[in-house]
Design a protein around this motif. Structure first.
Motif, PDB file in Angstrom:
ATOM      1  N   HIS A 290       0.793  -1.237   0.000  1.00 56.14           N
ATOM      2  CA  HIS A 290       0.000   0.000   0.000  1.00 56.14           C
ATOM      3  C   HIS A 290       0.826   1.288   0.000  1.00 56.14           C
ATOM      4  O   HIS A 290       0.287   2.371   0.189  1.00 56.14           O
ATOM      5  CB  HIS A 290      -1.002   0.021   1.170  1.00 56.14           C
ATOM      6  CG  HIS A 290      -1.714  -1.280   1.330  1.00 56.14           C
ATOM      7  ND1 HIS A 290      -2.462  -1.841   0.310  1.00 56.14           N
ATOM      8  CD2 HIS A 290      -1.749  -2.166   2.360  1.00 56.14           C
ATOM      9  CE1 HIS A 290      -2.932  -3.007   0.716  1.00 56.14           C
ATOM     10  NE2 HIS A 290      -2.512  -3.235   1.941  1.00 56.14           N
TER      11      HIS A 290
ATOM     12  N   GLY B 119      -4.512   2.862  -0.254  1.00 57.86           N
ATOM     13  CA  GLY B 119      -5.139   3.108   1.054  1.00 57.86           C
ATOM     14  C   GLY B 119      -5.783   4.472   1.170  1.00 57.86           C
ATOM     15  O   GLY B 119      -5.983   4.978   2.281  1.00 57.86           O
ATOM     16  N   GLY B 120      -6.142   5.079   0.041  1.00 61.62           N
ATOM     17  CA  GLY B 120      -6.706   6.433   0.076  1.00 61.62           C
ATOM     18  C   GLY B 120      -8.126   6.527  -0.453  1.00 61.62           C
ATOM     19  O   GLY B 120      -8.583   7.618  -0.797  1.00 61.62           O
TER      20      GLY B 120
ATOM     21  N   GLY C  88      -9.750   3.589   4.469  1.00 62.93           N
ATOM     22  CA  GLY C  88      -9.112   3.992   3.215  1.00 62.93           C
ATOM     23  C   GLY C  88      -9.086   2.884   2.187  1.00 62.93           C
ATOM     24  O   GLY C  88      -8.474   3.020   1.121  1.00 62.93           O
TER      25      GLY C  88
ATOM     26  N   GLU D  22      -8.774  10.336   0.194  1.00 64.21           N
ATOM     27  CA  GLU D  22      -8.719  10.518   1.637  1.00 64.21           C
ATOM     28  C   GLU D  22      -7.520  11.402   2.007  1.00 64.21           C
ATOM     29  O   GLU D  22      -6.382  11.019   1.755  1.00 64.21           O
ATOM     30  CB  GLU D  22      -8.560   9.155   2.313  1.00 64.21           C
ATOM     31  CG  GLU D  22      -9.564   8.833   3.348  1.00 64.21           C
ATOM     32  CD  GLU D  22      -9.685   9.776   4.538  1.00 64.21           C
ATOM     33  OE1 GLU D  22      -8.748  10.539   4.809  1.00 64.21           O
ATOM     34  OE2 GLU D  22     -10.729   9.717   5.196  1.00 64.21           O
TER      35      GLU D  22
ATOM     36  N   ARG E 299      -6.169  12.059   4.819  1.00 64.11           N
ATOM     37  CA  ARG E 299      -5.235  11.533   5.823  1.00 64.11           C
ATOM     38  C   ARG E 299      -4.187  10.643   5.169  1.00 64.11           C
ATOM     39  O   ARG E 299      -3.075  10.514   5.679  1.00 64.11           O
ATOM     40  CB  ARG E 299      -6.008  10.732   6.890  1.00 64.11           C
ATOM     41  CG  ARG E 299      -6.712  11.597   7.905  1.00 64.11           C
ATOM     42  CD  ARG E 299      -7.693  10.801   8.757  1.00 64.11           C
ATOM     43  NE  ARG E 299      -8.895  10.439   8.005  1.00 64.11           N
ATOM     44  CZ  ARG E 299      -9.956   9.822   8.524  1.00 64.11           C
ATOM     45  NH1 ARG E 299      -9.960   9.496   9.805  1.00 64.11           N
ATOM     46  NH2 ARG E 299     -11.010   9.545   7.780  1.00 64.11           N
ATOM     47  N   ALA E 300      -4.532  10.035   4.045  1.00 66.48           N
ATOM     48  CA  ALA E 300      -3.601   9.129   3.354  1.00 66.48           C
ATOM     49  C   ALA E 300      -2.892   9.801   2.180  1.00 66.48           C
ATOM     50  O   ALA E 300      -1.905   9.267   1.668  1.00 66.48           O
ATOM     51  CB  ALA E 300      -4.341   7.893   2.865  1.00 66.48           C
TER      52      ALA E 300
ATOM     53  N   LYS F  13      -1.710  13.577   1.642  1.00 70.64           N
ATOM     54  CA  LYS F  13      -1.721  14.841   2.392  1.00 70.64           C
ATOM     55  C   LYS F  13      -1.861  16.087   1.506  1.00 70.64           C
ATOM     56  O   LYS F  13      -2.481  17.064   1.900  1.00 70.64           O
ATOM     57  CB  LYS F  13      -0.436  14.982   3.221  1.00 70.64           C
ATOM     58  CG  LYS F  13      -0.100  13.786   4.091  1.00 70.64           C
ATOM     59  CD  LYS F  13      -1.047  13.624   5.251  1.00 70.64           C
ATOM     60  CE  LYS F  13      -0.506  12.575   6.217  1.00 70.64           C
ATOM     61  NZ  LYS F  13      -1.462  12.244   7.266  1.00 70.64           N
TER      62      LYS F  13
ATOM     63  N   LEU G 127       2.161  10.240   2.023  1.00 68.52           N
ATOM     64  CA  LEU G 127       1.930  10.172   3.466  1.00 68.52           C
ATOM     65  C   LEU G 127       2.709  11.212   4.264  1.00 68.52           C
ATOM     66  O   LEU G 127       2.596  11.272   5.482  1.00 68.52           O
ATOM     67  CB  LEU G 127       2.281   8.768   3.982  1.00 68.52           C
ATOM     68  CG  LEU G 127       1.330   7.660   3.494  1.00 68.52           C
ATOM     69  CD1 LEU G 127       1.940   6.284   3.681  1.00 68.52           C
ATOM     70  CD2 LEU G 127      -0.011   7.753   4.200  1.00 68.52           C
TER      71      LEU G 127
ATOM     72  N   HIS H 241      -3.283   2.583   6.768  1.00 66.20           N
ATOM     73  CA  HIS H 241      -2.022   3.191   7.189  1.00 66.20           C
ATOM     74  C   HIS H 241      -2.061   3.645   8.647  1.00 66.20           C
ATOM     75  O   HIS H 241      -1.026   3.998   9.205  1.00 66.20           O
ATOM     76  CB  HIS H 241      -1.681   4.388   6.284  1.00 66.20           C
ATOM     77  CG  HIS H 241      -1.394   4.007   4.865  1.00 66.20           C
ATOM     78  ND1 HIS H 241      -0.328   3.226   4.521  1.00 66.20           N
ATOM     79  CD2 HIS H 241      -2.040   4.284   3.704  1.00 66.20           C
ATOM     80  CE1 HIS H 241      -0.317   3.037   3.203  1.00 66.20           C
ATOM     81  NE2 HIS H 241      -1.353   3.669   2.683  1.00 66.20           N
TER      82      HIS H 241
END
Lengths: 79, 585
Positions: A55, B259-260, B269, B426, B428-429, B431, B466, B564
């Protein structure tokens, strides 16, 4: 050791048996890199834009470990 | 013939053609809508009241022969969803036809007598104000069909029932080449502002129009050729490339992998059903059903990227165009729904009722979190659109967007900035896109500064999504260049080839300079973009917005996002740097 691999979008033609969202496990020697995986899978370097390991984006010469998941994608973007 | 402004006053049903004042002469598209709104709309006004306006402007090169993928129109005004200035742009037929009538902008102002609704027919000979009684209560599929009977091959701009109800999530529909209402200036509720002028639809007939004047044909020709070559060469935008083959939903699997992908009201995510609603899955459905469905569909004549699609139903008949990544996220992963056919049906409902799909799906996700129905309840979600069509109190709440729905259902996880809910990345994943959401004058908006290019797609360099470092500067650079592209009339997707291919970037700038007779370099493009952003930020300040509004919602600072397990960690001071220059330059 075993590594899980998958491909997206236009790269799917190189692994035609994989269903959308599917992945497969391949045996590689310790010290293998994403570039080695690409060679095993027959993915042309000029068509791979992104490799994601567990990921997180990875460089093609980073060493992968047993049980890692590595995904390859061509140029993608959109909105 | 020099470009003109067309001012349409709905209070006295008068239309006047005006010379463009010098202060606006250089603008097109978003630059034009924001300049006019900045000068003519009181930032303190109520968005639905008599002092707001809607400005429609084609881009600089829109309507010119053979400028590739350049059919965009910008729609501007004060947003009922955010209370900020708003520019929302779309493809479809309207931009090229407005431009070919010799118009740089149409200004819709004034309010009619109560319950008086009109549709407008704009031709080379002027504006007709027609009684819209027969169109009222109808959705956009029917409106487009009815209006093409009397006005075939025209552009139809319109509002569905959502705009009639003046809901804050009412978008503006534009018909596509098949006369379907698939193209939307969706975000920010400007459909409600058109509704507040008593306008149900606008027909644009460019027959016999003067066309677009090109000041320097040699420069234009050189520029458009270089840009065309870059688009045709880049792996993302070329024929059978990622966008052409799979549409924007090509992003679904990759953003999920990274993961976003916002899932179940921004609580995770990654979505276990992502592959089932991905661009690859859409392409498979199109192929298997072997009917009217297609990928590689163009949203306007002259598009050479053709990222749109026509999604077929189970019998192969066209169900909806277009099923995009944003739609598959908002009505799909964010609601926990992995059934592509139901997502397509909900998209059709949005296109018919005149709703922005992002805000509509996110509002349903909030209602799911609030207990109205379970995450993953596809049939239940689809039925909610009847609530809006039937004008029930629940329908009106959902149609007001995420913040209103969250209040009604007592939900604290509210993924909005300045009242507008977040799109399919997302923060948070990833930035950098969070900085764009926080600081854009438009509220949470991915298109206003698409840092996904270097953070995920490896376009224009490669950055770790990230980490916080450098993301403030990155977002500003993207926001400024985007404001320029949004003014050009080119589709924002030309950004990818021109970021990677220098001659393509020069070509884009040359083609604009050629049409406008301006002396432009790449640096000027950024400066012009910042000039637009400055007007927009100052409008917002006068509307009462401060740096405290440039923040992501609180829950993102303390709720860890899997996989994450990261929170939003960007310092407020970093966010405040993004627009510090507005009062320094």
């Amino acid at each position: 050791m075993q590594v899980e691999v998958t491909v997206f979008a236009t790269l799917r033609k190189y692994l035609p048996d994989l269903p959308v969202g599917g992945s497969k496990y391949i045996e590689v020697d310790p010290g293998a890199t994403p570039a080695d995986l690409m060679q095993i899978l027959g993915l042309p370097a000029e068509e791979v834009k992104i490799a994601i390991r567990n990921h997180v984006q990875t460089e093609l010469d980073e060493i992968v470990e047993d049980g890692d998941r590595v995904a390859f994608a061509p140029a993608i973007a959109g909105g | 013939m020099a470009r003109k402004l067309l001012r349409i006053n709905m209070s006295d049903l008068k239309a006047t053609y005006e010379d463009i004042p010098k202060k606006w002469a250089k603008w097109g598209g978003r630059g034009m809508t924001s300049a006019i709104v900045f000068d003519e709309v009181d930032p303190a006004c109520h968005p639905l009241g008599p002092h707001n306006k809607v400005v429609i402007a084609p881009g600089w090169v829109t309507g010119t022969p053979a400028a590739p993928s350049s059919g965009r129109s910008s729609f501007g005004g004060k947003s009922p969803l955010t209370g900020t200035i708003k520019e929302s742009n779309a493809g479809g037929l309207s931009g090229q036809k407005i431009a070919k009538l010799g118009l740089a902008a149409i200004i819709l102002e004034g309010t009619p007598a109560k319950d008086q609704w009109h549709y407008l027919v704009i031709t080379k000979d002027g504006v007709e104000f027609k009684d819209a009684s027969d169109l009222m209560g109808k959705g956009m599929y029917e409106i487009d069909e009815i209006l093409w009977k009397d006005h075939p091959k025209t552009a139809v701009i319109g509002i569905g029932q959502a705009g009639e109800m003046k809901l804050s999530n009412a978008g503006i529909s534009i018909n596509d080449p098949e006369n379907k209402p698939g193209r939307y200036a969706g975000r920010g509720g400007l459909g409600a502002v058109i509704g507040a002028r008593g306008i149900k639809a606008i027909v644009i007939d460019d027959s016999g129009g003067p066309g677009v004047e090109i000041a320097n044909k040699g420069l234009f020709e050189k520029g458009r050729k270089n840009l065309t070559e870059a688009i045709q060469e880049h792996a993302l935008t070329k024929k059978d490339g990622g966008l052409n083959a799979y549409g924007t939903d090509v992003l679904m699997n990759i953003i999920n992998e990274a993961g976003g992908l916002p899932t179940r009201n921004f609580s995770a995510g990654q979505f276990e059903g992502a592959a089932k609603i991905s661009g690859e899955a859409i392409a498979e459905v199109v192929e298997k059903r072997d009917g009217e469905g297609m990928t590689g569909h163009g949203c306007h004549p002259g598009c050479i990227i053709q990222c749109s699609n026509i999604y077929p139903d189970e019998s192969g008949k066209a169900l909806v165009s277009c099923l995009e990544y944003e739609t598959a996220f908002s009505l799909g992963s964010n609601c926990g729904i992995d059934d592509l056919d139901t997502i397509a049906r909900m998209t059709r409902e949005c296109n018919d009722l005149g709703l922005d799909t992002i805000e509509a799906g996110n509002s349903i996700a909030i209602a799911m979190e609030g207990g109205l129905l379970e995450f993953g309840d596809a049939e239940g979600a689809l039925k909610l659109f009847d609530e809006i069509r039937n004008k029930t109190p629940l329908g009106r709440i959902l149609g007001q967007g995420v913040e209103a729905t969250a209040k009604a259902f007592g939900v604290h996880r509210v993924p909005t900035v300045k009242g507008q809910s977040m799109p399919a990345y997302e923060p948070r994943a990833i930035k950098g896109i969070g900085v764009t959401y926080a600081t854009s004058p438009m509220g949470a908006d991915h298109t206003s500064g698409y840092t996904i290019a270097p953070e995920i797609a490896g376009v224009s360099g490669k950055l770790d999504p990230l980490t916080d470092e450098g993301k403030a500067d990155l977002s500003l650079a993207f926001q400024a260049s985007t404001a320029f592209i949004d003014s050009s009339g080119y589709c924002l997707f030309v950004a990818f080839p021109i970021l990677d291919i220098q001659t393509g970037f020069e070509g884009m700038v040359d083609s604009v300079a050629g049409v406008m007779g301006m002396d432009l370099t790449g640096d000027d493009a950024i400066a012009l973009g910042k000039e637009i952003l400055k007007m927009e930020r100052l409008f917002n300040e006068r509307a009462g917005f401060t740096k405290e509004d440039d923040r992501l919602p609180e829950f993102m600072r303390y709720e860890k996002l899997p996989p994450h397990d990261v929170v939003w960690s960007m310092a407020d001071e970093e966010l405040d740097k993004v627009y510090a220059w507005v009062h320094e330059d």
